[in-house]
Structures are given as structure tokens and as C-alpha cells.
Design a protein around this motif. Sequence first.
Motif, PDB file in Angstrom:
ATOM      1  N   PHE A   8       0.834  -1.204   0.000  1.00 45.40           N
ATOM      2  CA  PHE A   8       0.000   0.000   0.000  1.00 45.40           C
ATOM      3  C   PHE A   8       0.872   1.259   0.000  1.00 45.40           C
ATOM      4  O   PHE A   8       0.681   2.173  -0.809  1.00 45.40           O
ATOM      5  N   ILE A   9       1.859   1.293   0.892  1.00 47.21           N
ATOM      6  CA  ILE A   9       2.761   2.447   0.970  1.00 47.21           C
ATOM      7  C   ILE A   9       3.607   2.552  -0.291  1.00 47.21           C
ATOM      8  O   ILE A   9       3.810   3.647  -0.843  1.00 47.21           O
ATOM      9  N   LEU A  10       4.085   1.406  -0.775  1.00 49.87           N
ATOM     10  CA  LEU A  10       4.906   1.397  -1.993  1.00 49.87           C
ATOM     11  C   LEU A  10       4.124   1.940  -3.178  1.00 49.87           C
ATOM     12  O   LEU A  10       4.671   2.700  -3.996  1.00 49.87           O
ATOM     13  N   LEU A  11       2.857   1.579  -3.288  1.00 51.06           N
ATOM     14  CA  LEU A  11       2.027   2.071  -4.387  1.00 51.06           C
ATOM     15  C   LEU A  11       1.903   3.589  -4.336  1.00 51.06           C
ATOM     16  O   LEU A  11       2.028   4.266  -5.365  1.00 51.06           O
ATOM     17  N   GLY A  12       1.679   4.142  -3.157  1.00 52.57           N
ATOM     18  CA  GLY A  12       1.592   5.592  -3.021  1.00 52.57           C
ATOM     19  C   GLY A  12       2.892   6.278  -3.400  1.00 52.57           C
ATOM     20  O   GLY A  12       2.890   7.330  -4.058  1.00 52.57           O
ATOM     21  N   LEU A  13       4.033   5.671  -3.011  1.00 50.35           N
ATOM     22  CA  LEU A  13       5.333   6.233  -3.357  1.00 50.35           C
ATOM     23  C   LEU A  13       5.574   6.179  -4.863  1.00 50.35           C
ATOM     24  O   LEU A  13       6.099   7.130  -5.461  1.00 50.35           O
ATOM     25  N   ILE A  14       5.201   5.072  -5.487  1.00 49.16           N
ATOM     26  CA  ILE A  14       5.388   4.930  -6.940  1.00 49.16           C
ATOM     27  C   ILE A  14       4.549   5.951  -7.685  1.00 49.16           C
ATOM     28  O   ILE A  14       5.038   6.648  -8.585  1.00 49.16           O
ATOM     29  N   TRP A  15       3.267   6.041  -7.321  1.00 50.10           N
ATOM     30  CA  TRP A  15       2.396   7.016  -7.985  1.00 50.10           C
ATOM     31  C   TRP A  15       2.900   8.447  -7.783  1.00 50.10           C
ATOM     32  O   TRP A  15       2.886   9.256  -8.709  1.00 50.10           O
ATOM     33  N   VAL A  39       3.733   3.400 -21.878  1.00 43.62           N
ATOM     34  CA  VAL A  39       2.802   2.295 -22.085  1.00 43.62           C
ATOM     35  C   VAL A  39       3.550   1.032 -22.501  1.00 43.62           C
ATOM     36  O   VAL A  39       3.236  -0.073 -22.038  1.00 43.62           O
ATOM     37  N   PHE A  40       4.582   1.177 -23.345  1.00 43.08           N
ATOM     38  CA  PHE A  40       5.335   0.003 -23.793  1.00 43.08           C
ATOM     39  C   PHE A  40       5.997  -0.700 -22.610  1.00 43.08           C
ATOM     40  O   PHE A  40       5.842  -1.917 -22.435  1.00 43.08           O
ATOM     41  N   PHE A  41       6.728   0.051 -21.800  1.00 46.30           N
ATOM     42  CA  PHE A  41       7.438  -0.574 -20.689  1.00 46.30           C
ATOM     43  C   PHE A  41       6.507  -0.938 -19.533  1.00 46.30           C
ATOM     44  O   PHE A  41       6.840  -1.801 -18.718  1.00 46.30           O
ATOM     45  N   GLY A  42       5.336  -0.311 -19.466  1.00 48.95           N
ATOM     46  CA  GLY A  42       4.344  -0.717 -18.482  1.00 48.95           C
ATOM     47  C   GLY A  42       3.601  -1.971 -18.903  1.00 48.95           C
ATOM     48  O   GLY A  42       3.179  -2.779 -18.064  1.00 48.95           O
ATOM     49  N   PHE A  43       3.449  -2.141 -20.212  1.00 45.23           N
ATOM     50  CA  PHE A  43       2.738  -3.307 -20.747  1.00 45.23           C
ATOM     51  C   PHE A  43       3.519  -4.599 -20.521  1.00 45.23           C
ATOM     52  O   PHE A  43       2.921  -5.665 -20.305  1.00 45.23           O
ATOM     53  N   LEU A  44       4.845  -4.530 -20.551  1.00 46.90           N
ATOM     54  CA  LEU A  44       5.668  -5.738 -20.467  1.00 46.90           C
ATOM     55  C   LEU A  44       5.397  -6.566 -19.205  1.00 46.90           C
ATOM     56  O   LEU A  44       5.116  -7.767 -19.299  1.00 46.90           O
ATOM     57  N   LEU A 224       7.754   0.436 -13.247  1.00 45.49           N
ATOM     58  CA  LEU A 224       7.216   0.581 -11.887  1.00 45.49           C
ATOM     59  C   LEU A 224       5.922   1.392 -11.859  1.00 45.49           C
ATOM     60  O   LEU A 224       4.908   0.951 -11.320  1.00 45.49           O
ATOM     61  N   GLY A 225       5.962   2.599 -12.441  1.00 47.81           N
ATOM     62  CA  GLY A 225       4.843   3.527 -12.320  1.00 47.81           C
ATOM     63  C   GLY A 225       3.590   3.125 -13.067  1.00 47.81           C
ATOM     64  O   GLY A 225       2.513   3.631 -12.771  1.00 47.81           O
ATOM     65  N   THR A 226       3.723   2.209 -14.024  1.00 44.51           N
ATOM     66  CA  THR A 226       2.550   1.768 -14.784  1.00 44.51           C
ATOM     67  C   THR A 226       2.295   0.276 -14.571  1.00 44.51           C
ATOM     68  O   THR A 226       1.299  -0.116 -13.974  1.00 44.51           O
ATOM     69  N   GLY A 227       3.218  -0.574 -15.046  1.00 41.62           N
ATOM     70  CA  GLY A 227       2.995  -2.009 -14.952  1.00 41.62           C
ATOM     71  C   GLY A 227       2.923  -2.523 -13.528  1.00 41.62           C
ATOM     72  O   GLY A 227       1.926  -3.130 -13.116  1.00 41.62           O
ATOM     73  N   THR A 228       3.974  -2.277 -12.741  1.00 40.37           N
ATOM     74  CA  THR A 228       4.006  -2.768 -11.353  1.00 40.37           C
ATOM     75  C   THR A 228       2.917  -2.115 -10.504  1.00 40.37           C
ATOM     76  O   THR A 228       2.322  -2.773  -9.639  1.00 40.37           O
ATOM     77  N   ALA A 229       2.651  -0.820 -10.751  1.00 43.44           N
ATOM     78  CA  ALA A 229       1.610  -0.124  -9.980  1.00 43.44           C
ATOM     79  C   ALA A 229       0.246  -0.767 -10.181  1.00 43.44           C
ATOM     80  O   ALA A 229      -0.523  -0.927  -9.222  1.00 43.44           O
TER      81      ALA A 229
END
Length: 302
Positions: A8-15, A39-44, A224-229
Motif C-alpha cells: 500500500f505504501i509502496l504504491l503511493g510512493l510509486i504514484w 505504455v510500452f514498458f508498463g505493458f511488459l 514501476l509507475g505503470t505495470g508494477t503499480a
Amino acid sequence: MILTYGAFILLGLIWGSNFIYMKWATALISPEQIVLLRVFFGFLPLAFAAWRKGAIDRSQLRHLPHFLAMASVATALYYFAIVKGTALLPSGIAGVLGGSIALFTAISSLVFLRTEKLNRLMALGVALGFAGIVMIARPWEGASNRIDPMGVFWMLSGAVILGLSYVYVRRFLSPLNLPPLALVTWQMGLALFILLLVTNLTGIGRITQNTHAAIGLVIGLGVLGTGTAFLLYYQLLEKLGAVAASGATYITPVVALLIGWINGEDVGILELAAVILILGSIAMLQLGRQRSVQETCSSPKI
């Protein structure tokens, strides 16, 4: 449970860190190119996770029009709007305005879904949210205002787009009971296809001229900011529920403003007051929506 709240905290930090990565990249390449690479690197990682879990199958192709709508508007257009806004504003200010997504999501659901009734707490939350936005925009400063009104426009446009997309999901996609991972993978994959068709790639290689900007865009904003989030968010949805998971938005504006301040951006009383108002707005809207649902459930049936 410790791991869940750590996520939860990690998600807030990433965003919250996404905005400085966008700011760095806008000095080198166009907003369209930033969105394409994001989008490309978040899609992977999403595609890999969907493949491992078997979340995608051919039967989902019949929902392709809905996937295309979400890909073009809630992904490509939304990301473009916030990159345009971040390019014109200090990253911390952009992050604070990005926190208004919850405000416009609540307004959109009240206007179009009519599943909740507006109560005093929610009305106060809406008023506080707009007060925070006005405090950030500072329209009273006129020509001397260091806050670009077009930057504010683009950030709020992105918030409105995402708020309306919530209504679309509730009306058309939620009844389909698709796995969330499948939905977001289709959404990202189709957005990538659309962006490849419309993006001018001339000069996109300039991002490699700055190592910080390149790593920030590829790893920070994309992986991190798209795919992992997205993966973290859907994990939190399963563990904590929608209301609790969305609480990561409380962290986002604070992190964005702090990172902006560390990078030399001016952070004064007005910015801090705006953050407090917007966070207060989010809290009141969530509490008000819970109260509205409780009142609806407890009302006598005739």
C-alpha cells in the motif's frame, strides 16, 4: 498483513514519483513519445503476469470495442493529458492536481450512475476539493502567476477523463466479471498499438542523452509507475477492498510535492494548504459514499 500494507505504501510512493519522471522526460522528447514509452514498458510486466496466470483467452475478443474505448481514452488520452500538464507545471503542483482524480470520480459516479445520493459530507468534500484546486491555480495573481493555466487545464482534463472512465467501467465492464488483470492487459496492449500508429518517432532517441531521464522514464514511469503499480493495485483490491486500496491516493500528492521540493521547486503555504484541502476532500468523499451506501441498504423496502 504487514506485506499488504507495505505494498500500500509502496504504491503511493510509486504514484507520487511519476510526476518528476515525466518532468525530466519532457525536456528531451514530446508528450506523445513519453506516453508511448511509458505504455510500452508498463505493458511488459502486465503481459508477463497475464501469461503466467492465464488471464487472457480468445473468448474475451467479443468485448474488443470496450477494450478499445478504455485503451484510447482512459489510457492514451489520459496519459497524454497528464504529461502535457506536467510539462507546463512544477512536478509537485502537477502531483497535487493529480490527486483530484478521486474528486472527479465521485462527481462522475453521482451524476451518471445515480447509485449513491449526495449527502452533506460529500457536498462538503466536493467544495473542499475545488477550493484546493483554486488555491493551486491562483487565478487572482493574473499575469504574474507562475502557475500556467493551461497546465492546470491539462491536469484537470486528465482527472475528468479518468473519473468518467470509472463510470464506463461500472456500466459496461464490471458486469462482464472479467479478471482485472485481463482488462488492464487488453487496455495497455491496445493503447500501445494505437500510440504506435499515431506517434511521430522523430527524435525519440534523445531520451538517451540524459541517463536520469531515461532510467526514470523506462524503469520509474514505465515498469514501476505503470505495470508494477497496476499489479500492486489489483493485489490490494483483493486484500483490502476498493475503498482501502484507493487510500493510496492520500500518499501520492504528498510524495509528489516532497520530491518537487527536494528538486528545488518552490513549496509554500498555499501549496501545503491545497494538499490538506484536497486530501480532506478525498476523505470526506469516501466517508460520505460509505454513509450513502449504508443509508441506502438500511432504508425500508416497500
